[in-house]
Write a protein that holds these residues in place. Structure first.
Motif, PDB file in Angstrom:
ATOM      1  N   ALA A   1       0.822  -1.211   0.000  1.00  0.00           N
ATOM      2  CA  ALA A   1       0.000   0.000   0.000  1.00  0.00           C
ATOM      3  C   ALA A   1       0.857   1.261   0.000  1.00  0.00           C
ATOM      4  O   ALA A   1       0.404   2.329  -0.416  1.00  0.00           O
ATOM      5  CB  ALA A   1      -0.937   0.000   1.202  1.00  0.00           C
TER       6      ALA A   1
ATOM      7  N   THR B   1      -6.418  -4.493 -12.318  1.00  0.00           N
ATOM      8  CA  THR B   1      -6.862  -4.260 -10.954  1.00  0.00           C
ATOM      9  C   THR B   1      -5.876  -3.328 -10.257  1.00  0.00           C
ATOM     10  O   THR B   1      -4.736  -3.170 -10.690  1.00  0.00           O
ATOM     11  CB  THR B   1      -6.948  -5.578 -10.163  1.00  0.00           C
ATOM     12  N   ALA B   2      -6.325  -2.740  -9.166  1.00  0.00           N
ATOM     13  CA  ALA B   2      -5.473  -1.846  -8.382  1.00  0.00           C
ATOM     14  C   ALA B   2      -4.807  -2.619  -7.245  1.00  0.00           C
ATOM     15  O   ALA B   2      -5.178  -3.748  -6.940  1.00  0.00           O
ATOM     16  CB  ALA B   2      -6.315  -0.701  -7.820  1.00  0.00           C
ATOM     17  N   THR B   3      -3.820  -1.993  -6.623  1.00  0.00           N
ATOM     18  CA  THR B   3      -3.235  -2.561  -5.405  1.00  0.00           C
ATOM     19  C   THR B   3      -4.338  -2.692  -4.356  1.00  0.00           C
ATOM     20  O   THR B   3      -5.169  -1.799  -4.189  1.00  0.00           O
ATOM     21  CB  THR B   3      -2.128  -1.651  -4.859  1.00  0.00           C
ATOM     22  N   GLY B   4      -4.374  -3.810  -3.672  1.00  0.00           N
ATOM     23  CA  GLY B   4      -5.380  -4.022  -2.635  1.00  0.00           C
ATOM     24  C   GLY B   4      -4.783  -4.760  -1.463  1.00  0.00           C
ATOM     25  O   GLY B   4      -3.583  -5.079  -1.446  1.00  0.00           O
ATOM     26  N   GLU B   5      -5.629  -5.057  -0.493  1.00  0.00           N
ATOM     27  CA  GLU B   5      -5.150  -5.771   0.685  1.00  0.00           C
ATOM     28  C   GLU B   5      -4.695  -7.180   0.277  1.00  0.00           C
ATOM     29  O   GLU B   5      -5.475  -8.007  -0.176  1.00  0.00           O
ATOM     30  CB  GLU B   5      -6.282  -5.878   1.711  1.00  0.00           C
TER      31      GLU B   5
ATOM     32  N   TYR C   1     -17.108  -8.916 -10.819  1.00  0.00           N
ATOM     33  CA  TYR C   1     -16.807  -7.519 -10.511  1.00  0.00           C
ATOM     34  C   TYR C   1     -18.052  -6.689 -10.198  1.00  0.00           C
ATOM     35  O   TYR C   1     -17.958  -5.462 -10.093  1.00  0.00           O
ATOM     36  CB  TYR C   1     -16.039  -6.880 -11.675  1.00  0.00           C
TER      37      TYR C   1
ATOM     38  N   PRO D   1      -1.196  -5.028  -8.232  1.00  0.00           N
ATOM     39  CA  PRO D   1      -2.041  -4.905  -9.427  1.00  0.00           C
ATOM     40  C   PRO D   1      -1.815  -6.033 -10.428  1.00  0.00           C
ATOM     41  O   PRO D   1      -0.708  -6.561 -10.574  1.00  0.00           O
ATOM     42  CB  PRO D   1      -1.611  -3.561 -10.021  1.00  0.00           C
TER      43      PRO D   1
ATOM     44  N   HIS E   1      -2.649  -7.993  -2.224  1.00  0.00           N
ATOM     45  CA  HIS E   1      -2.284  -8.261  -3.613  1.00  0.00           C
ATOM     46  C   HIS E   1      -1.778  -7.006  -4.314  1.00  0.00           C
ATOM     47  O   HIS E   1      -2.126  -5.881  -3.951  1.00  0.00           O
ATOM     48  CB  HIS E   1      -3.459  -8.854  -4.389  1.00  0.00           C
TER      49      HIS E   1
ATOM     50  N   PRO F   1     -13.265 -12.471  -4.449  1.00  0.00           N
ATOM     51  CA  PRO F   1     -13.012 -11.073  -4.065  1.00  0.00           C
ATOM     52  C   PRO F   1     -13.783 -10.671  -2.812  1.00  0.00           C
ATOM     53  O   PRO F   1     -14.938 -11.081  -2.625  1.00  0.00           O
ATOM     54  CB  PRO F   1     -13.499 -10.283  -5.287  1.00  0.00           C
ATOM     55  N   LYS F   2     -13.135  -9.889  -1.965  1.00  0.00           N
ATOM     56  CA  LYS F   2     -13.807  -9.383  -0.763  1.00  0.00           C
ATOM     57  C   LYS F   2     -15.008  -8.525  -1.173  1.00  0.00           C
ATOM     58  O   LYS F   2     -14.915  -7.697  -2.055  1.00  0.00           O
ATOM     59  CB  LYS F   2     -12.823  -8.557   0.082  1.00  0.00           C
TER      60      LYS F   2
END
Length: 280
Positions: free
Chosen positions: A60, A147-151, A129, A155, A153, A233-234
């Protein structure tokens, strides 16, 4: 150290199914391997852990450029997972991001690429999605999207369905096995055997049949219903394993939506015999 074998696909095209088959085949377990154990068999290319291990900071707090520059080094770290070949799941297209390769070919032995009819892919994307169908059709055609940077993972860079497919399949390569999802459905004994033989394995018929049965859509869906699936996905409300059949699109898409998808992806759909006869 082992070289990498990429298990590659555009999202929602059969990657989890292939990983489950290979896990069941190679472990030869007397009962189906749990879907939540797939990460013990196959490294996830988008996992944040190796990036954070190398830098000692959260993804992050990293810029996309930093992540891109780290990627080849992370892939080299993957080779330390096993002295044998290391399977790595990827949804990235075969190309570059911020002028850095999305796949480190210096440590690659080969790959398996699974593709699926985009007319069906778009239905799974819609659920995955939480999009409308028209939004999913637009996403399927967007060059460079991901995809964007996430908790947990980093991109992923998917690009359009056509760009993704072309990037992995345009140049014939004996180290790359290309499979259609629909062929795996129609003749699993033939095409999963091809997969095993590509990896240098000729399993006894009963072992092959058991691995196919243990990784069937029915088994995977039942496991998700009983245990959940950590890769869903969350915040997703739809099941990860929805229907798993071909030509679902005929019950859902309007003729205009079908024609739009064909217009967006005609060249690659023609290559892989995905244009329906009634829309040719």
């Amino acid at each position: 150290m082992g070289a990498l074998i990429w298990l590659a696909s555009y999202p929602k095209s059969g990657n989890t199914w292939m990983r489950s088959f290979l896990h069941n085949l190679l472990t030869n377990a007397p009962e189906p391997v749990a879907i939540n154990q797939l990460t013990q068999f196959c490294v996830g290319e988008s996992s944040a852990r190796p990036y954070e291990y190398l830098t000692k900071k959260s993804v992050a707090d990293m810029t996309p450029e930093e992540i891109a520059r780290l990627r080849p080094q992370v892939h080299r770290e993957f080779t330390k997972v096993s002295p044998d070949s290391v399977f790595v799941k990827t949804h990235n297209y075969m190309g570059t991001w911020y002028d850095q390769p999305l796949h480190n070919m210096d440590v690659t032995a080969g790959g398996i690429y699974i593709l699926r009819n985009p007319l069906d892919v778009v239905l799974s994307l819609q659920n995955h999605y939480a999009l409308t169908l028209d939004e999913a059709i637009t996403r399927l055609a967007q060059i460079g999207i991901g995809t964007a940077t996430g908790e947990g993972h980093v991109p992923e860079v998917h690009s359009s369905w056509s760009h993704h497919v072309e990037s992995w399949t345009a140049h014939p390569n004996p180290q790359m096995l290309v499979l259609r999802y629909e062929d795996l459905l129609a003749a699993p004994d033939v095409h999963f055997l091809r997969t095993a033989q590509f990896l240098g394995i000729t399993p006894p018929p009963e072992r092959l049949e058991r691995a196919i049965r243990f990784s069937s859509f029915k088994v995977l869906k039942a496991q998700e219903e009983a245990e959940g699936f950590t890769e869903r996905p969350k915040g997703a409300t739809a099941a990860f394993f929805r229907e798993g059949r071909a030509e679902q699109w005929r019950d859902v898409l309007t003729p205009d939506q079908v024609r739009r998808i064909i217009s967006d992806h005609r060249a690659q759909m023609e290559r892989f015999n995905y244009i329906p006869a009634d829309y040719a």
